[in-house]
Scaffold this motif. Sequence first.
Motif, PDB file in Angstrom:
ATOM      1  N   GLY A   3       0.788  -1.224   0.000  1.00 13.90           N
ATOM      2  CA  GLY A   3       0.000   0.000   0.000  1.00 13.90           C
ATOM      3  C   GLY A   3       0.821   1.276   0.000  1.00 13.90           C
ATOM      4  O   GLY A   3       0.271   2.376  -0.078  1.00 13.90           O
ATOM      5  N   ARG A   4       2.162   1.161   0.099  1.00 13.88           N
ATOM      6  CA  ARG A   4       3.026   2.348   0.078  1.00 13.88           C
ATOM      7  C   ARG A   4       3.631   2.525  -1.306  1.00 13.88           C
ATOM      8  O   ARG A   4       4.468   1.747  -1.733  1.00 13.88           O
ATOM      9  N   ASN A   5       3.202   3.544  -2.008  1.00 11.61           N
ATOM     10  CA  ASN A   5       3.688   3.801  -3.357  1.00 11.61           C
ATOM     11  C   ASN A   5       4.744   4.905  -3.361  1.00 11.61           C
ATOM     12  O   ASN A   5       4.871   5.668  -2.400  1.00 11.61           O
ATOM     13  N   CYS A   6       5.473   4.989  -4.457  1.00  9.79           N
ATOM     14  CA  CYS A   6       6.504   6.014  -4.608  1.00  9.79           C
ATOM     15  C   CYS A   6       5.891   7.263  -5.233  1.00  9.79           C
ATOM     16  O   CYS A   6       5.453   7.221  -6.388  1.00  9.79           O
ATOM     17  N   ASN A   7       5.896   8.372  -4.481  1.00  6.08           N
ATOM     18  CA  ASN A   7       5.355   9.610  -5.030  1.00  6.08           C
ATOM     19  C   ASN A   7       6.445  10.373  -5.769  1.00  6.08           C
ATOM     20  O   ASN A   7       7.589   9.916  -5.888  1.00  6.08           O
ATOM     21  N   VAL A   8       6.125  11.568  -6.249  1.00  8.01           N
ATOM     22  CA  VAL A   8       7.035  12.330  -7.106  1.00  8.01           C
ATOM     23  C   VAL A   8       8.319  12.739  -6.378  1.00  8.01           C
ATOM     24  O   VAL A   8       9.354  12.997  -7.017  1.00  8.01           O
ATOM     25  N   LYS A   9       8.294  12.782  -5.034  1.00  6.75           N
ATOM     26  CA  LYS A   9       9.494  13.159  -4.287  1.00  6.75           C
ATOM     27  C   LYS A   9      10.644  12.189  -4.528  1.00  6.75           C
ATOM     28  O   LYS A   9      11.814  12.590  -4.484  1.00  6.75           O
ATOM     29  N   VAL A  10      10.309  10.912  -4.777  1.00  6.87           N
ATOM     30  CA  VAL A  10      11.355   9.902  -4.978  1.00  6.87           C
ATOM     31  C   VAL A  10      12.159  10.168  -6.256  1.00  6.87           C
ATOM     32  O   VAL A  10      13.383  10.304  -6.208  1.00  6.87           O
ATOM     33  N   PRO A  11      11.527  10.245  -7.448  1.00  7.33           N
ATOM     34  CA  PRO A  11      12.323  10.541  -8.652  1.00  7.33           C
ATOM     35  C   PRO A  11      12.969  11.928  -8.618  1.00  7.33           C
ATOM     36  O   PRO A  11      14.053  12.114  -9.194  1.00  7.33           O
ATOM     37  N   LEU A  12      12.350  12.903  -7.940  1.00  7.10           N
ATOM     38  CA  LEU A  12      12.975  14.224  -7.795  1.00  7.10           C
ATOM     39  C   LEU A  12      14.318  14.102  -7.076  1.00  7.10           C
ATOM     40  O   LEU A  12      15.330  14.652  -7.517  1.00  7.10           O
ATOM     41  N   TYR A  13      14.321  13.364  -5.980  1.00  4.11           N
ATOM     42  CA  TYR A  13      15.526  13.169  -5.175  1.00  4.11           C
ATOM     43  C   TYR A  13      16.578  12.361  -5.940  1.00  4.11           C
ATOM     44  O   TYR A  13      17.761  12.738  -5.976  1.00  4.11           O
ATOM     45  N   ILE A  14      16.138  11.278  -6.568  1.00  4.92           N
ATOM     46  CA  ILE A  14      17.078  10.413  -7.293  1.00  4.92           C
ATOM     47  C   ILE A  14      17.680  11.139  -8.484  1.00  4.92           C
ATOM     48  O   ILE A  14      18.881  11.001  -8.769  1.00  4.92           O
ATOM     49  N   TYR A  15      16.888  11.932  -9.167  1.00 10.28           N
ATOM     50  CA  TYR A  15      17.402  12.650 -10.343  1.00 10.28           C
ATOM     51  C   TYR A  15      18.462  13.673  -9.935  1.00 10.28           C
ATOM     52  O   TYR A  15      19.465  13.847 -10.645  1.00 10.28           O
ATOM     53  N   SER A  16      18.274  14.317  -8.801  1.00  7.26           N
ATOM     54  CA  SER A  16      19.268  15.287  -8.351  1.00  7.26           C
ATOM     55  C   SER A  16      20.587  14.585  -8.010  1.00  7.26           C
ATOM     56  O   SER A  16      21.676  15.103  -8.290  1.00  7.26           O
ATOM     57  N   ARG A  17      20.510  13.402  -7.426  1.00 14.69           N
ATOM     58  CA  ARG A  17      21.716  12.625  -7.131  1.00 14.69           C
ATOM     59  C   ARG A  17      22.400  12.201  -8.426  1.00 14.69           C
ATOM     60  O   ARG A  17      23.625  12.256  -8.546  1.00 14.69           O
ATOM     61  N   TYR A  18      21.589  11.746  -9.375  1.00 16.63           N
ATOM     62  CA  TYR A  18      22.131  11.310 -10.665  1.00 16.63           C
ATOM     63  C   TYR A  18      22.873  12.453 -11.353  1.00 16.63           C
ATOM     64  O   TYR A  18      23.975  12.266 -11.891  1.00 16.63           O
ATOM     65  N   GLN A  19      22.299  13.649 -11.347  1.00 21.20           N
ATOM     66  CA  GLN A  19      22.926  14.796 -11.989  1.00 21.20           C
ATOM     67  C   GLN A  19      24.252  15.157 -11.324  1.00 21.20           C
ATOM     68  O   GLN A  19      25.223  15.516 -11.992  1.00 21.20           O
ATOM     69  N   ASP A  20      24.289  15.046 -10.002  1.00 19.01           N
ATOM     70  CA  ASP A  20      25.515  15.343  -9.275  1.00 19.01           C
ATOM     71  C   ASP A  20      26.628  14.374  -9.668  1.00 19.01           C
ATOM     72  O   ASP A  20      27.777  14.766  -9.922  1.00 19.01           O
TER      73      ASP A  20
END
Length: 295
Positions: A159-176
């Motif tokens: 019942g716990r889904n991944c909201n938009v905060k997850v890809p936002l956070y991961i994308y910032s790490r990826y860019q770094d």
Amino acid sequence: MSTSKNKSVNEDNKTKEETSIDIVKSSGDKVRFSMDKLRSSLRHSGATDDVVKQIVNTVRDELYQGISTKEIYNRAFSLLQSKKPVFASKYKLKKAIYELGPTGFPFEKFVSSILEYSGYKTEVGKILPGICVTHEIDVFAKKNGTVSVIECKFHSEEGRNCNVKVPLYIYSRYQDVKQQWDKKKNETLKMDCGGVVTNTRFTADAITYGKCVGLNLLSWDYPQGNGLKDRIDRLGLYPITVSQLLTEREKQFLLSRDVVLCRQLFKDKFFLDHLGISETRKKKILKEIEQLCSS
């Protein structure tokens, strides 16, 4: 009224009953019950049309307003188990992935193994420098002269889904990480994408954001037709937690030694000797594993 007409009326009444049943999901949300979804999940287990029909008819007759998805699952699982255990093992795939927890590390190994069977060379927990800070990457994957950095978002509760905060956070790490990687003068491999893998689902906003920035998303049922479940079924890469014959203690022993896939256990049978399993039981376990891998 003729028998055939009676049968037709009864079927019409059942159809009406089906469409009026509301069920409660693990998240607490109420949704309309779908007989087609039940049929589809049963077929994915490898069950024959006759077995699917029998189970659907039984479950349909036992439905009531407000029944939980867990109750429906448990009943269908029990009926499959009585027909053929290997069907039940495949049917419990989603639950088996939850059982990889609670730390999430076995899930990272599981994702890594799936990628390796798709031709990637992988490392789990690789440390990479970024422009700003250093990052520990869940799965670092190489293929065809390119590298990908993949983060695994494991949930041990339904019942716990991944909201938009997850890809936002991961994308910032990826860019770094990517900016620092691209500065390397002698690096021949190109960092071409970042990704997020979850054992649950992404919200609509998370998917929209992922598409917008070019972040690869993989969840239980996304992308459609090529989600985590589809890849596991297609490649026969079932986690050892689907086994009906291994105890919880034995599964944890194997996971602690990085034996995550049924295929790995079938290849490295000596781990069963370490557990002190008798030859008779060992043969039964290996037969179950072989059926899963070959299916």
